[in-house]
Design a protein around this motif. Structure first.
Motif, PDB file in Angstrom:
ATOM      1  N   LEU A   1       0.967  -1.437   0.333  1.00 29.58           N
ATOM      2  CA  LEU A   1       0.101   0.561  -0.030  1.00 29.58           C
ATOM      3  C   LEU A   1       0.895   1.649  -0.272  1.00 29.58           C
ATOM      4  O   LEU A   1       2.225   1.083   0.504  1.00 29.58           O
ATOM      5  CB  LEU A   1      -0.621   0.265   1.231  1.00 29.58           C
ATOM      6  CG  LEU A   1      -1.847   1.034   1.485  1.00 29.58           C
ATOM      7  CD1 LEU A   1      -1.963   1.352   0.138  1.00 29.58           C
ATOM      8  CD2 LEU A   1      -2.682   1.212   3.023  1.00 29.58           C
TER       9      LEU A   1
ATOM     10  N   THR B   1       0.990   6.008   0.524  1.00 33.07           N
ATOM     11  CA  THR B   1      -0.049   6.524   0.541  1.00 33.07           C
ATOM     12  C   THR B   1       0.980   7.881   1.215  1.00 33.07           C
ATOM     13  O   THR B   1       2.383   7.960   0.574  1.00 33.07           O
ATOM     14  CB  THR B   1      -0.351   6.653   2.659  1.00 33.07           C
ATOM     15  OG1 THR B   1      -1.094   6.804   2.775  1.00 33.07           O
ATOM     16  CG2 THR B   1       1.038   5.599   3.179  1.00 33.07           C
TER      17      THR B   1
ATOM     18  N   GLU C   1      -6.583   5.836   9.325  1.00 34.56           N
ATOM     19  CA  GLU C   1      -7.281   6.051   7.727  1.00 34.56           C
ATOM     20  C   GLU C   1      -6.675   4.626   7.027  1.00 34.56           C
ATOM     21  O   GLU C   1      -7.139   3.280   6.580  1.00 34.56           O
ATOM     22  CB  GLU C   1      -7.597   6.252   6.875  1.00 34.56           C
ATOM     23  CG  GLU C   1      -8.381   5.785   5.882  1.00 34.56           C
ATOM     24  CD  GLU C   1      -8.314   6.702   4.620  1.00 34.56           C
ATOM     25  OE1 GLU C   1      -8.706   7.434   3.262  1.00 34.56           O
ATOM     26  OE2 GLU C   1      -8.676   8.763   5.083  1.00 34.56           O
ATOM     27  N   VAL C   2      -5.154   4.785   6.933  1.00 37.20           N
ATOM     28  CA  VAL C   2      -4.314   3.959   5.732  1.00 37.20           C
ATOM     29  C   VAL C   2      -4.237   2.588   6.306  1.00 37.20           C
ATOM     30  O   VAL C   2      -4.005   1.592   6.088  1.00 37.20           O
ATOM     31  CB  VAL C   2      -3.115   4.315   5.309  1.00 37.20           C
ATOM     32  CG1 VAL C   2      -2.043   3.511   5.425  1.00 37.20           C
ATOM     33  CG2 VAL C   2      -3.470   5.710   4.679  1.00 37.20           C
TER      34      VAL C   2
ATOM     35  N   GLN D   1      -7.208   0.093   6.117  1.00 36.09           N
ATOM     36  CA  GLN D   1      -7.184  -0.231   5.089  1.00 36.09           C
ATOM     37  C   GLN D   1      -5.924  -1.474   4.945  1.00 36.09           C
ATOM     38  O   GLN D   1      -6.338  -2.202   3.952  1.00 36.09           O
ATOM     39  CB  GLN D   1      -7.295   0.454   4.029  1.00 36.09           C
ATOM     40  CG  GLN D   1      -7.089   0.458   2.453  1.00 36.09           C
ATOM     41  CD  GLN D   1      -6.054   0.992   1.553  1.00 36.09           C
ATOM     42  OE1 GLN D   1      -6.157   2.254   2.059  1.00 36.09           O
ATOM     43  NE2 GLN D   1      -7.007   0.999   0.692  1.00 36.09           N
TER      44      GLN D   1
ATOM     45  N   ARG E   1       0.164  15.132  -2.009  1.00 40.71           N
ATOM     46  CA  ARG E   1      -1.326  14.186  -2.265  1.00 40.71           C
ATOM     47  C   ARG E   1      -0.302  12.802  -3.443  1.00 40.71           C
ATOM     48  O   ARG E   1      -1.019  11.688  -3.547  1.00 40.71           O
ATOM     49  CB  ARG E   1      -2.460  14.850  -2.147  1.00 40.71           C
ATOM     50  CG  ARG E   1      -2.562  15.028  -3.107  1.00 40.71           C
ATOM     51  CD  ARG E   1      -4.712  15.923  -3.058  1.00 40.71           C
ATOM     52  NE  ARG E   1      -4.435  16.185  -4.068  1.00 40.71           N
ATOM     53  CZ  ARG E   1      -5.296  16.338  -5.418  1.00 40.71           C
ATOM     54  NH1 ARG E   1      -4.967  15.154  -5.812  1.00 40.71           N
ATOM     55  NH2 ARG E   1      -5.252  17.691  -6.372  1.00 40.71           N
TER      56      ARG E   1
ATOM     57  N   ALA F   1       1.470   9.387  -3.416  1.00 41.06           N
ATOM     58  CA  ALA F   1       0.937   8.203  -3.521  1.00 41.06           C
ATOM     59  C   ALA F   1       1.120   7.423  -4.959  1.00 41.06           C
ATOM     60  O   ALA F   1       1.336   6.181  -4.742  1.00 41.06           O
ATOM     61  CB  ALA F   1      -0.540   7.577  -2.659  1.00 41.06           C
ATOM     62  N   GLU F   2       0.717   7.961  -5.778  1.00 41.01           N
ATOM     63  CA  GLU F   2       0.025   7.230  -7.689  1.00 41.01           C
ATOM     64  C   GLU F   2       1.694   7.199  -7.592  1.00 41.01           C
ATOM     65  O   GLU F   2       2.012   6.658  -8.742  1.00 41.01           O
ATOM     66  CB  GLU F   2      -0.317   8.313  -7.631  1.00 41.01           C
ATOM     67  CG  GLU F   2      -0.698   7.266  -9.256  1.00 41.01           C
ATOM     68  CD  GLU F   2      -1.511   6.342  -9.285  1.00 41.01           C
ATOM     69  OE1 GLU F   2      -0.833   5.536  -9.946  1.00 41.01           O
ATOM     70  OE2 GLU F   2      -2.401   6.020  -7.747  1.00 41.01           O
TER      71      GLU F   2
ATOM     72  N   THR G   1      -1.601  -1.094  -3.810  1.00 42.97           N
ATOM     73  CA  THR G   1      -2.806   0.029  -4.232  1.00 42.97           C
ATOM     74  C   THR G   1      -2.310   1.483  -3.456  1.00 42.97           C
ATOM     75  O   THR G   1      -1.138   1.221  -2.426  1.00 42.97           O
ATOM     76  CB  THR G   1      -4.108  -0.601  -2.824  1.00 42.97           C
ATOM     77  OG1 THR G   1      -4.550  -2.074  -3.538  1.00 42.97           O
ATOM     78  CG2 THR G   1      -5.284   0.437  -3.135  1.00 42.97           C
TER      79      THR G   1
ATOM     80  N   ASN H   1      -3.413   5.253  -1.978  1.00 42.63           N
ATOM     81  CA  ASN H   1      -4.241   6.066  -0.911  1.00 42.63           C
ATOM     82  C   ASN H   1      -3.613   7.237  -0.458  1.00 42.63           C
ATOM     83  O   ASN H   1      -2.904   6.486   0.287  1.00 42.63           O
ATOM     84  CB  ASN H   1      -5.106   5.006  -0.324  1.00 42.63           C
ATOM     85  CG  ASN H   1      -5.955   5.471   0.683  1.00 42.63           C
ATOM     86  OD1 ASN H   1      -6.298   6.641   0.746  1.00 42.63           O
ATOM     87  ND2 ASN H   1      -6.289   4.981   1.194  1.00 42.63           N
TER      88      ASN H   1
ATOM     89  N   GLY I   1      -5.111   9.013   1.926  1.00 40.29           N
ATOM     90  CA  GLY I   1      -5.756   9.083   2.365  1.00 40.29           C
ATOM     91  C   GLY I   1      -6.196  10.921   2.071  1.00 40.29           C
ATOM     92  O   GLY I   1      -6.497  11.287   0.825  1.00 40.29           O
ATOM     93  N   ASP I   2      -7.298  10.749   3.367  1.00 41.53           N
ATOM     94  CA  ASP I   2      -7.574  12.237   3.521  1.00 41.53           C
ATOM     95  C   ASP I   2      -6.755  13.755   3.636  1.00 41.53           C
ATOM     96  O   ASP I   2      -6.380  13.204   4.503  1.00 41.53           O
ATOM     97  CB  ASP I   2      -9.308  12.200   3.794  1.00 41.53           C
ATOM     98  CG  ASP I   2     -10.412  11.194   2.886  1.00 41.53           C
ATOM     99  OD1 ASP I   2     -10.303  11.214   1.663  1.00 41.53           O
ATOM    100  OD2 ASP I   2     -11.518  10.356   3.375  1.00 41.53           O
TER     101      ASP I   2
END
Length: 264
Positions: A41, A43, A49-50, A53, A227, A230-231, A247, A249, A251-252
């Motif tokens: 994962l 992030t 939250e992470v 998940q 942000r 993550a990608e 994956t 994410n 997060g917010d």
């Protein structure tokens, strides 16, 4: 079986851990190099939250931008993210300033996002060189058009979300950018002839400093400008390990802005 060590080596290839700043804490911060890492994962921050998940999806390794351990730990309560990662056997690699400076990292990614909408000349230089090969933090580039602060803010809002900007009117051509929190580079941007500095986490006094220096200042938020980590990380790992489950994410944003009767 993919191991944490193999993932670490790939990350080290595009964002060398040796390039991190002396105050940083990038690297393998939780777990062992020999642990399995078939489920990953990526992030920005290792938040509640992470972690939830990761536990639900049986993730074996989290690769994050911000270090989950930054200052020395004097206690390890159960609500600590480090405790929770260890309790669930989840390893954590954090790549902070190396990803900021990487040619395929955060600042380079932002330049790609802004090049067309800001009509940049694509002749960027490094805002603050830091490492031996000349790489460093942020970039400077020049637009082929002249912007007002309001017009530039409109473009930035579409790219990053909420943006605060200087009220003082000043024409903008030469633009400095640094993701995260880089208002301390204001005087450096001025010395290099920049008309504007785009960053995040701008403190109150920096707005007045910008007025006196006659440079426009734009605060696109720490989360807003980073942000994308993550990608970025996920895509590099998917390319390196096609068989792995990766994956992303971000997060917010942990901070919300209240507008009228609704939260934005």
């Amino acid at each position: 079986m993919l191991t944490v060590k193999e993932v670490y080596e790939v990350v080290n290839g595009f964002a060398p851990f040796a390039s991190q700043e002396s105050w940083d804490n990038s690297g393998l911060l939780v777990g062992s190099m020999t642990q399995p890492a078939d489920r990953i994962l990526t992030t920005l921050d290792i938040s509640e939250e992470v972690i939830a998940q990761a536990v639900q999806q049986q993730v074996q390794l989290i690769v994050a931008h911000h270090p989950v351990i930054f200052s020395p730990l004097k206690a390890l309560p159960q609500n600590s993210p480090v405790y929770q990662l260890a309790a669930h056997g989840i390893a954590a690699i954090c790549v902070h300033t190396p990803l900021d400076m990487s040619p395929v990292g955060l600042n380079a990614y932002a330049h790609g996002l802004l090049a067309e909408p800001l009509a940049l000349e694509n002749a960027q230089s490094v805002l603050e060189p830091s490492w031996t090969d000349g790489r460093g933090f942020g970039w400077i580039d020049t637009s082929t058009r002249t912007w007002t602060p309001q017009a530039l803010a409109q473009v930035l809002e579409k790219t990053f979300g909420t943006v605060r900007y200087s009220a003082k009117e000043t024409p903008i051509r030469k633009i400095a950018y640094c993701s995260g929190s880089a208002a301390s580079m204001l005087e450096l941007a001025v010395a290099k002839g920049c008309d504007a500095l785009i960053t995040g986490d701008i403190k109150h006094d920096r707005w007045y400093a910008a007025e006196f220096e006659n440079i426009a200042l734009f605060d696109c938020g720490h989360y807003g400008t980073e942000r994308f980590a993550a990608e970025i990380l996920a895509q590099r790992l998917r390319d390196a390990f096609p068989a792995a489950q990766v994956t992303a994410n971000a997060g917010d944003d942990p901070a919300k802005i209240f507008i009228g009767d609704e939260k934005a």
